[in-house]
Design an enzyme around this catalytic site. Structure first.
Site: not given
Length: 222
Positions: A83, A86, A156, A158, A171, A187
């Site tokens: 994905r 980071q 977050a 991704g 998430s 991240c």
């Protein structure tokens, strides 16, 4: 993997399958399941799907992850994932929503899709009187903490695409152990903190969040 809730909705002639796992799902099992589901969506054998779950404590490294950002590599298992993004922490108390959506039908525009994911999170947080915000130079959704003179990350994002079917997703921190984020630079951002709904003083349950996610998905993606 057991599932305690599974239902479909119909919106604009697109069927969407919602699944909720009733116990933490191992990361490698979740990835294998998503990969198979995406292949079935591409082949026309399955509906789009939103999978709501929690993971055991773990770290994932996206395609832009820097080794130096893994501060404590021995704390939890680290998974390499394709994905975008980071390092990210996943664990109990954090709602992961894996969105397997066909952008062939929803518009082949990755940036627009990510903006909708951001809008989905922001609209969901607003249900609990939390003002989520995005920043041009940072990924995810942020909450201003004027009392602490900082901004904290609460969600977050991704994303990965295969033949314009999107997977992975978002998430949101409901009540995870925020100390677990200390093992990484989340991240890649070291000068801001991490928060959760409960950390903000809101007694929100996972079931409460799920209801808000479902209601606002239709509003944002409909």
């Amino acid at each position: 993997m057991r599932i305690y809730q599974s239902h479909r909705t119909q919106l604009n002639e697109r069927a969407l399958h919602w699944i909720t796992a009733d116990s933490p799902v191992e990361y490698d099992h979740a990835i294998a399941w998503m990969e198979a589901r995406v292949n079935d969506i591409i082949a026309g054998r399955a509906d789009e799907c939103i999978w709501l779950l929690e993971h055991p404590p773990l770290y994932t490294a996206g395609t832009s992850a820097k080794p130096a950002d893994l501060v404590d590599p021995d704390r939890f298992e680290v998974f390499q994932t394709r994905r975008g993004g980071q390092y990210t922490y996943h664990g109990p108390g954090q709602r992961v929503a894996y969105a397997m959506l066909d952008l062939n039908k929803r518009g082949r525009d990755v940036r627009a899709y990510v903006r909708k994911l951001e809008d989905w999170i922001i609209a969901t947080l607003a249900e609990f009187n939390v003002k989520g915000e995005v920043r041009e130079d940072r990924v995810g959704v942020w909450v201003a903490r004027p009392d602490l003179h900082r901004e904290d990350k609460i969600a977050a994002i991704g994303v990965r695409l295969r033949k314009w079917v999107a997977f992975h997703g978002i998430s949101i921190n409901v009540e995870p152990d925020l100390g677990h984020f200390d093992g990484i630079v989340p991240c890649g951002i070291s000068d801001h903190g991490v928060t959760s709904l409960v950390d903000l003083g809101l007694p929100v349950s996972m079931a409460d969040l799920d209801l808000a996610l479902k209601a606002n998905f239709d509003l944002v993606f409909g």
